[in-house]
Design an enzyme around this catalytic site. Structure first.
Site, mmCIF file in Angstrom:
data_model
loop_
_atom_site.group_PDB
_atom_site.id
_atom_site.type_symbol
_atom_site.label_atom_id
_atom_site.label_comp_id
_atom_site.label_asym_id
_atom_site.label_seq_id
_atom_site.Cartn_x
_atom_site.Cartn_y
_atom_site.Cartn_z
ATOM 1 N N CYS A 99 0.824 -1.197 0.000
ATOM 2 C CA CYS A 99 0.000 0.000 0.000
ATOM 3 C C CYS A 99 0.866 1.257 0.000
ATOM 4 O O CYS A 99 1.723 1.429 -0.868
ATOM 5 C CB CYS A 99 -0.955 -0.078 1.183
ATOM 6 S SG CYS A 99 -2.259 1.151 1.246
ATOM 7 N N ALA A 100 0.683 2.138 0.965
ATOM 8 C CA ALA A 100 1.410 3.401 1.028
ATOM 9 C C ALA A 100 2.876 3.231 1.405
ATOM 10 O O ALA A 100 3.639 4.194 1.355
ATOM 11 C CB ALA A 100 0.727 4.361 1.993
#
Length: 96
Positions: free
Chosen positions: A38-39
């Protein structure tokens, strides 16, 4: 193997990621496989490790990552991108 985890908030700020950049580059140069979920891709990108590479992240962070790091071949339609020594996964459970 070093895995950069996701976040439930905003992607990491440049100044917050900066202390990790040299360490990540050194681990990578020493042969470690780096991964992000993800991030977590923002941390790899801040270290310059995604420049010119294919990578993915969660679709909600697509525009922010593309604007901040236009040199990444971003493909959020793929859940996992295995580029050999760097692996990126989209959402929190995309790797499964």
């Amino acid at each position: 193997m070093v895995i950069l985890p996701p976040t439930l908030g905003d992607p990491i700020a440049r100044e917050t990621a900066a202390p990790y950049a040299d360490w990540l580059r050194a681990r990578h140069a020493a042969g470690a496989t780096l991964g992000s979920v993800c991030a977590g891709a923002f941390v790899l990108a801040e270290a310059g490790l995604l420049s010119g590479r294919a990578a993915t992240t969660h679709w909600a962070y697509r525009d922010a990552l593309a604007i901040r790091f236009p040199d990444i071949a971003l493909d959020t339609d793929r859940l996992v991108i295995d580029d050999g020594d760097i692996i990126t996964a989209g959402g929190y459970m995309a790797w499964t």
